[in-house]
Motif scaffolding. Structure first.
Motif, short mmCIF file in Angstrom:
data_model
loop_
_atom_site.label_atom_id
_atom_site.label_comp_id
_atom_site.label_asym_id
_atom_site.label_seq_id
_atom_site.Cartn_x
_atom_site.Cartn_y
_atom_site.Cartn_z
N GLU A 39 0.81 -1.22 0.00
CA GLU A 39 0.00 0.00 0.00
C GLU A 39 0.85 1.28 0.00
OE1 GLU A 39 -4.22 -0.55 1.87
OE2 GLU A 39 -2.75 -1.25 3.33
N ARG A 40 2.16 1.11 0.09
CA ARG A 40 3.06 2.26 0.02
C ARG A 40 3.76 2.24 -1.34
NH1 ARG A 40 3.74 4.99 4.55
NH2 ARG A 40 5.67 5.93 3.85
N GLY A 41 3.49 3.26 -2.15
CA GLY A 41 4.13 3.32 -3.46
C GLY A 41 3.17 2.99 -4.59
N PRO A 138 2.52 -6.64 -6.51
CA PRO A 138 1.70 -7.60 -5.75
C PRO A 138 0.77 -8.39 -6.67
CG PRO A 138 0.92 -5.35 -5.44
CD PRO A 138 2.19 -5.24 -6.20
N PHE A 139 0.19 -9.42 -6.13
CA PHE A 139 -0.59 -10.40 -6.90
C PHE A 139 -1.59 -11.04 -5.96
CE2 PHE A 139 3.34 -11.84 -5.14
CZ PHE A 139 2.99 -12.97 -4.42
N TYR A 140 -2.56 -11.75 -6.52
CA TYR A 140 -3.58 -12.38 -5.69
C TYR A 140 -3.33 -13.88 -5.53
CZ TYR A 140 -6.38 -8.14 -5.82
OH TYR A 140 -6.84 -6.86 -5.68
N ILE A 141 -3.60 -14.36 -4.34
CA ILE A 141 -3.52 -15.80 -4.04
C ILE A 141 -4.86 -16.44 -4.36
CG2 ILE A 141 -3.06 -17.55 -2.28
CD1 ILE A 141 -1.56 -15.36 -0.70
N GLY A 142 -4.85 -17.58 -5.03
CA GLY A 142 -6.08 -18.30 -5.32
C GLY A 142 -6.57 -19.06 -4.09
N VAL A 143 -7.81 -19.52 -4.13
CA VAL A 143 -8.34 -20.34 -3.03
C VAL A 143 -7.74 -21.74 -3.16
CG1 VAL A 143 -10.40 -21.30 -1.96
CG2 VAL A 143 -10.49 -19.02 -3.02
N PRO A 144 -7.01 -22.23 -2.14
CA PRO A 144 -6.41 -23.57 -2.23
C PRO A 144 -7.47 -24.64 -2.48
CG PRO A 144 -5.49 -22.34 -0.38
CD PRO A 144 -6.67 -21.55 -0.88
N GLN A 145 -7.04 -25.71 -3.11
CA GLN A 145 -7.94 -26.82 -3.43
C GLN A 145 -7.31 -28.14 -3.01
OE1 GLN A 145 -11.03 -26.37 -4.67
NE2 GLN A 145 -10.72 -24.14 -4.76
N GLN A 217 8.13 -8.52 -2.24
CA GLN A 217 6.78 -7.99 -2.27
C GLN A 217 5.79 -9.02 -1.74
OE1 GLN A 217 4.55 -5.58 -1.97
NE2 GLN A 217 5.29 -4.57 -3.85
N ASP A 218 4.78 -8.55 -0.98
CA ASP A 218 3.71 -9.41 -0.49
C ASP A 218 2.61 -9.55 -1.52
OD1 ASP A 218 4.70 -9.77 2.21
OD2 ASP A 218 4.13 -7.70 2.61
N ALA A 219 1.82 -10.58 -1.36
CA ALA A 219 0.59 -10.73 -2.15
C ALA A 219 -0.40 -9.64 -1.73
CB ALA A 219 -0.01 -12.11 -1.95
N PHE A 220 -1.36 -9.36 -2.60
CA PHE A 220 -2.40 -8.39 -2.28
C PHE A 220 -3.23 -8.80 -1.06
CE2 PHE A 220 -2.55 -6.52 -6.74
CZ PHE A 220 -2.33 -5.21 -6.33
N ASP A 221 -3.46 -10.08 -0.90
CA ASP A 221 -4.35 -10.57 0.15
C ASP A 221 -3.81 -10.22 1.54
OD1 ASP A 221 -6.07 -12.66 -1.66
OD2 ASP A 221 -3.94 -12.68 -2.19
N TYR A 222 -4.73 -9.98 2.48
CA TYR A 222 -4.31 -9.72 3.85
C TYR A 222 -5.38 -10.20 4.82
CZ TYR A 222 -7.20 -5.52 3.05
OH TYR A 222 -8.21 -4.66 2.71
N TYR A 223 -4.94 -10.44 6.06
CA TYR A 223 -5.84 -10.90 7.12
C TYR A 223 -5.93 -9.78 8.16
CZ TYR A 223 -7.84 -13.91 10.75
OH TYR A 223 -8.66 -14.46 11.71
N VAL A 224 -7.13 -9.48 8.62
CA VAL A 224 -7.34 -8.35 9.52
C VAL A 224 -7.65 -8.82 10.94
CG1 VAL A 224 -8.73 -6.29 9.98
CG2 VAL A 224 -8.20 -6.93 7.62
N THR A 225 -6.93 -8.24 11.91
CA THR A 225 -7.18 -8.48 13.32
C THR A 225 -7.35 -7.12 14.00
OG1 THR A 225 -4.85 -8.38 14.02
CG2 THR A 225 -5.69 -10.51 13.23
#
Length: 252
Positions: A39-41, A138-145, A217-225
């Protein structure tokens, strides 16, 4: 917003999220993770189809850099210090009175620190902007199967502006701190890995891209706490029978 006035051939970007800017020290003092990582840059805009296409153009990136430098020359520390002094004279009689004081997320001493730090944050942000072009996007992680006792994890390929080689690190853990790791793969070339299917329960998969110059670089996805965003990961559940369900989060 993208806006072109009537009878004009010029397009303008109208930003609306200004309440989220110049908050680096404030977020640090409150211990809340936000506006960090991708989110920076320039990477912050990579998920937008229009910006994604434009940013791939070297000439566009040169024009963008000139525009940012123009803003940087205007938003000097001297100018911002003077502006902040003026705004404080207008607002502080309200900020430190009820009901605003009841919702102030910082102490008065911290408020002073934040006000003093804002002018120098422009330069920090400019450095983040410049450095973001050295990193993979960054990039998106797919739903694991799960199939035949194997868990397949895939993600979109990252992109590098200088076409540097990219490798991925994949971690599968039972916690968002990635402390209880059940699987890890490093130096992955293709955007997919497989491992033994885990037992039923909650899991977190984190994927990071690193180019040949060592920029990560991290993936786009994130977990919120309650502490904010934990970048580069997707949360999912393995249910009885091997069904995988993604944990979804909606912005409030």
């Amino acid at each position: 917003y993208l806006y072109s006035p009537l009878n004009s051939n010029t397009w303008y970007f109208l930003d609306w999220d200004n309440d989220g800017m110049l908050r680096k020290l404030e977020l640090s003092l409150t211990g809340f993770s936000d506006y960090a990582s991708w989110e920076r840059g320039a990477s912050n805009y990579w998920g937008n189809v229009l910006f994604n296409r434009a940013l791939r153009s070297k000439s566009f990136r040169s024009e963008l850099d000139r525009a940012v430098k123009d803003l940087r020359s205007y938003l000097t520390e001297t100018r911002l210090t003077k502006m902040i002094k003026h705004y404080r004279e207008v607002t502080e009689s309200l900020v430190f009175a009820s009901p605003d004081i009841d919702n102030l997320p910082v102490t008065k001493d911290q408020y002073e620190q934040i006000a003093a730090a804002i002018p120098s944050e422009i330069e920090e942000n400019y450095k983040s902007f410049r450095e973001s072009f050295k990193k993979p996007m960054p990039f998106y992680i797919g739903v694991p199967q799960i199939d035949n006792g194997k868990l397949r994890i895939n993600w979109d390929a990252s992109y590098d502006f200088e076409a540097r080689d990219i490798r991925y690190t994949v971690e599968l853990a039972r916690d968002y701190a990635i402390g209880d790791v059940v699987f890890k793969a490093e130096d992955v070339l293709l955007p997919e890995v497989t491992c033994d299917a885990p037992d039923t329960g909650q899991y977190f998969v984190r994927v990071r891209a690193t180019n040949s110059d060592g920029y990560r670089q991290d993936a786009f996805d994130y977990y919120v706490t309650d502490d904010g965003k934990h970048y580069g990961m997707k949360c999912f559940y393995v249910q009885d029978g091997g069904k995988v369900v993604e944990d979804t989060y909606e912005e409030g």
